[in-house]
Design a protein around this motif. Structure first.
Motif, PDB file in Angstrom:
ATOM      1  N   PHE A 230       0.756  -1.409  -0.016  1.00 45.64           N
ATOM      2  CA  PHE A 230       0.028  -0.088  -0.136  1.00 45.64           C
ATOM      3  C   PHE A 230       0.662   1.282  -0.079  1.00 45.64           C
ATOM      4  CE2 PHE A 230      -2.465   3.409   1.693  1.00 45.64           C
ATOM      5  CZ  PHE A 230      -3.505   3.247   1.125  1.00 45.64           C
ATOM      6  N   SER A 231       1.780   1.700   1.090  1.00 40.30           N
ATOM      7  CA  SER A 231       2.086   2.761   1.273  1.00 40.30           C
ATOM      8  C   SER A 231       3.400   3.082   0.195  1.00 40.30           C
ATOM      9  CB  SER A 231       2.592   3.026   2.362  1.00 40.30           C
ATOM     10  OG  SER A 231       3.502   2.180   3.148  1.00 40.30           O
ATOM     11  N   TYR A 232       4.049   2.077  -0.349  1.00 38.03           N
ATOM     12  CA  TYR A 232       5.057   2.321  -1.183  1.00 38.03           C
ATOM     13  C   TYR A 232       4.341   2.465  -2.453  1.00 38.03           C
ATOM     14  CZ  TYR A 232       9.716   1.768  -3.334  1.00 38.03           C
ATOM     15  OH  TYR A 232      10.645   1.940  -4.203  1.00 38.03           O
ATOM     16  N   PRO A 233       3.563   1.708  -3.239  1.00 31.39           N
ATOM     17  CA  PRO A 233       3.093   1.909  -4.501  1.00 31.39           C
ATOM     18  C   PRO A 233       2.230   3.086  -4.771  1.00 31.39           C
ATOM     19  CG  PRO A 233       1.974  -0.002  -3.338  1.00 31.39           C
ATOM     20  CD  PRO A 233       2.906   0.168  -2.606  1.00 31.39           C
ATOM     21  N   PHE A 234       1.551   3.551  -3.810  1.00 38.45           N
ATOM     22  CA  PHE A 234       0.473   4.619  -3.779  1.00 38.45           C
ATOM     23  C   PHE A 234       1.344   5.901  -4.181  1.00 38.45           C
ATOM     24  CE2 PHE A 234      -2.030   7.835  -1.030  1.00 38.45           C
ATOM     25  CZ  PHE A 234      -2.892   8.101  -2.220  1.00 38.45           C
TER      26      PHE A 234
ATOM     27  N   VAL B 198       1.048   8.053  -7.650  1.00 39.65           N
ATOM     28  CA  VAL B 198       0.571   9.512  -7.719  1.00 39.65           C
ATOM     29  C   VAL B 198       1.336  10.368  -8.516  1.00 39.65           C
ATOM     30  CG1 VAL B 198       0.024  11.471  -6.326  1.00 39.65           C
ATOM     31  CG2 VAL B 198      -0.858   9.456  -5.560  1.00 39.65           C
ATOM     32  N   ILE B 199       2.684  10.280  -8.236  1.00 38.25           N
ATOM     33  CA  ILE B 199       3.461  11.133  -9.096  1.00 38.25           C
ATOM     34  C   ILE B 199       3.651  10.951 -10.581  1.00 38.25           C
ATOM     35  CG2 ILE B 199       6.008  11.657  -9.338  1.00 38.25           C
ATOM     36  CD1 ILE B 199       6.310  10.953  -6.325  1.00 38.25           C
ATOM     37  N   CYS B 200       3.443   9.738 -10.896  1.00 35.29           N
ATOM     38  CA  CYS B 200       3.242   9.272 -12.130  1.00 35.29           C
ATOM     39  C   CYS B 200       2.135   9.992 -12.919  1.00 35.29           C
ATOM     40  CB  CYS B 200       3.269   7.936 -12.621  1.00 35.29           C
ATOM     41  SG  CYS B 200       4.699   6.813 -12.428  1.00 35.29           S
TER      42      CYS B 200
ATOM     43  N   HIS C 155       0.021   5.412 -18.545  1.00 32.09           N
ATOM     44  CA  HIS C 155      -0.098   4.175 -17.605  1.00 32.09           C
ATOM     45  C   HIS C 155       0.496   3.088 -18.018  1.00 32.09           C
ATOM     46  CE1 HIS C 155      -3.555   6.377 -15.547  1.00 32.09           C
ATOM     47  NE2 HIS C 155      -4.185   6.699 -16.631  1.00 32.09           N
ATOM     48  N   GLU C 156       0.958   2.938 -19.234  1.00 34.71           N
ATOM     49  CA  GLU C 156       1.514   1.619 -19.458  1.00 34.71           C
ATOM     50  C   GLU C 156       3.107   1.686 -19.170  1.00 34.71           C
ATOM     51  OE1 GLU C 156       1.281   3.985 -23.282  1.00 34.71           O
ATOM     52  OE2 GLU C 156      -0.077   3.556 -21.641  1.00 34.71           O
ATOM     53  N   ASP C 157       3.565   2.981 -18.826  1.00 35.36           N
ATOM     54  CA  ASP C 157       5.043   3.089 -18.415  1.00 35.36           C
ATOM     55  C   ASP C 157       5.082   3.302 -16.852  1.00 35.36           C
ATOM     56  OD1 ASP C 157       6.025   3.054 -20.971  1.00 35.36           O
ATOM     57  OD2 ASP C 157       5.883   5.106 -21.056  1.00 35.36           O
ATOM     58  N   GLU C 158       3.919   3.068 -16.139  1.00 32.22           N
ATOM     59  CA  GLU C 158       4.057   3.347 -14.690  1.00 32.22           C
ATOM     60  C   GLU C 158       4.759   2.320 -13.957  1.00 32.22           C
ATOM     61  OE1 GLU C 158       0.202   3.871 -12.807  1.00 32.22           O
ATOM     62  OE2 GLU C 158      -0.066   5.722 -13.849  1.00 32.22           O
ATOM     63  N   SER C 159       4.689   1.141 -14.540  1.00 37.36           N
ATOM     64  CA  SER C 159       5.488  -0.169 -13.910  1.00 37.36           C
ATOM     65  C   SER C 159       6.961   0.167 -14.073  1.00 37.36           C
ATOM     66  CB  SER C 159       5.242  -1.497 -14.540  1.00 37.36           C
ATOM     67  OG  SER C 159       5.366  -1.355 -15.854  1.00 37.36           O
ATOM     68  N   ARG C 160       7.556   0.838 -15.015  1.00 36.04           N
ATOM     69  CA  ARG C 160       8.938   1.208 -15.019  1.00 36.04           C
ATOM     70  C   ARG C 160       9.153   2.019 -14.124  1.00 36.04           C
ATOM     71  NH1 ARG C 160       9.772   2.852 -21.181  1.00 36.04           N
ATOM     72  NH2 ARG C 160      12.024   2.699 -20.472  1.00 36.04           N
ATOM     73  N   PHE C 161       8.410   2.995 -13.915  1.00 30.25           N
ATOM     74  CA  PHE C 161       8.615   4.029 -12.720  1.00 30.25           C
ATOM     75  C   PHE C 161       8.859   3.384 -11.248  1.00 30.25           C
ATOM     76  CE2 PHE C 161       8.477   7.708 -15.443  1.00 30.25           C
ATOM     77  CZ  PHE C 161       8.916   8.855 -14.527  1.00 30.25           C
ATOM     78  N   HIS C 162       7.655   2.394 -11.172  1.00 27.95           N
ATOM     79  CA  HIS C 162       7.950   1.683  -9.904  1.00 27.95           C
ATOM     80  C   HIS C 162       9.301   1.061  -9.722  1.00 27.95           C
ATOM     81  CE1 HIS C 162       3.644   1.628  -8.140  1.00 27.95           C
ATOM     82  NE2 HIS C 162       3.466   2.039  -9.607  1.00 27.95           N
TER      83      HIS C 162
END
Length: 412
Positions: free
Chosen positions: A143-147, A151-153, A160-167
């Motif tokens: 929860f508190s890590y991915p949230f 939001v910043i993305c 949206h398809e690139d958010e996993s790379r940011f994670h």
């Protein structure tokens, strides 16, 4: 006071409860062991210096600050990207912060953060819905890590398809701030450097695309600019975007995690929040005082001699400002070790003060308010599985590495 107080503060074994050490530190409000930094721990002294132009935040001045155990880490970080405005002094700081703030907050974009409330609600609800097994929940990982990184993305306008790379990048860079003592430091630095390069190249490409085809997002507004004197260069924009990802993400993770840990240790307050979600606003302010995500501001440099409580801090000295100690200073706050969301006159230093006050403070506050009120509403009878939980080693950005909890179910 024993001479090893700084060593004990930096010792990861102290991370679960550093506050007795801060109480000891306050007995010598301007602490200096003759070789290391000058360490300030009292509220009014720190508040004054946060507004004092004789204190430099410019990382390039750290060469004059011998004996600072955290200076090397700051300088190493500063060589990988151009310095963000967080590590600059006026007038460079003022120009960059003003331009970065234009699409983020008042007066030009007064509703940017508040307009995200519905999107924040949706992200939080989706994460809680996806928890699955409630017998053992790692609140940090689930929860508190991915949230905050999601939001910043969304704020920057990352597809949206690139958010996993940011994670992945955020996780790698966060690990570099909290190194494993058993890991090979050379390999760790190599991995972190590679992540910074990949992040920089991705952002550079996205910036150029937004300059050609701007959208309704913060990165587009920063990329397009507003005239010759109100436009960031690509390198300045890269540094600002990286600051939002790294600094903004880590502090918000810790704020939410420290907040839930505190609520689970105060079940009466958790019940009150469940009954009255509006309590989240003052509650988050008290959390920022009681368990601030940023414990201290290290490696600032004096540009001239400064006198504090009869002690002269010479020009060129390294100075640490221990915000978490100031927030529990009995000179400023009655009964400072008591957690009280109804506390009055709560001018804490949890988000700093002065020209370097937290740039993302409005967003961090809203994220924590939405997250904690929804967790309180939906988790049925949540309990800690470990107390204290395992903490990150980092003495500056303090928070649990994991927060194992259990609950009886998830309310709809």
């Amino acid at each position: 006071m024993t001479e090893d107080i700084l060593r004990r503060i930096l010792d990861p074994a102290s991370r679960p409860d550093p506050y007795p050490l801060y109480e000891e530190l306050r007995k010598a409000p301007v602490y200096h062991d003759g070789d290391g930094p000058y360490v300030l721990s009292r509220y009014y002294d720190i508040l004054s210096l946060l507004h004092d132009p004789r204190i430099s935040s410019d990382s390039r001045n750290l060469t004059a600050a011998a004996g600072d155990p955290l200076a090397d880490a700051e300088q190493e970080e500063s060589t990988t990207l151009p310095p963000s405005f967080l590590k600059l002094d006026p007038p460079e700081h003022d120009r960059l912060r003003r331009m970065a703030n234009r699409p983020f907050g008042p007066p030009h974009s007064p509703r940017r953060v508040d307009s995200m409330r519905g999107e924040l609600d949706g992200i939080v609800k989706g994460l809680i819905d996806g928890i699955g097994d409630t017998g053992r929940i790692d609140l940090v990982e689930q929860f508190s890590y991915p949230f905050p990184v999601t939001v910043i993305c969304r704020l920057l306008g990352v597809p949206h398809e690139d958010e996993s790379r940011f994670h992945v990048w955020a996780e790698t860079l966060a690990a570099s701030l909290d190194p494993d003592p058993d890991a090979d430091p050379g390999e760790r630095n190599k991995v972190a450097q590679s992540a910074r390069m990949e992040l920089g190249m991705y952002l550079a490409g996205l910036i150029e695309e937004r300059r050609k085809n701007p959208r309704e997002d913060m990165l587009s507004e920063l990329a397009v600019g507003h005239g010759k004197d109100e436009t960031l260069t690509t390198m300045e924009l890269l540094s600002t975007a990286a600051l939002l990802l790294i600094a903004g993400h880590e502090t918000t993770v810790n704020l939410i995690t420290n907040g839930m840990l505190t609520l689970l240790r105060h079940p009466d307050v958790l019940r009150d929040l469940r009954a009255d979600p509006g309590l989240a606003v003052p509650l988050v302010e008290e959390l920022l005082r009681y368990e601030p995500p940023v414990q201290l501001v290290p490696s600032r440099t004096t540009l001239s001699d400064i006198e504090v409580r009869g002690v002269t801090i010479p020009k060129g000295s390294s100075v640490w400002l221990v915000l978490a100690s100031a927030n529990r200073d009995p000179e400023r706050f009655p009964d400072p070790d008591r957690f009280d969301p109804h506390r009055k006159d709560i001018q804490h230093l949890g988000l700093g003060s002065g020209i370097h006050s937290c740039f993302g403070a409005p967003l961090a506050r809203l994220e924590a308010q939405v997250a904690l009120s929804e967790l309180a509403r939906r988790l049925e009878n949540p309990r800690l599985l470990e107390d204290p939980p395992p903490y990150r080693r980092n003495a500056v950005l303090r928070g649990p590495r994991h927060l194992p909890i259990t609950c009886d179910g998830i309310r709809p």
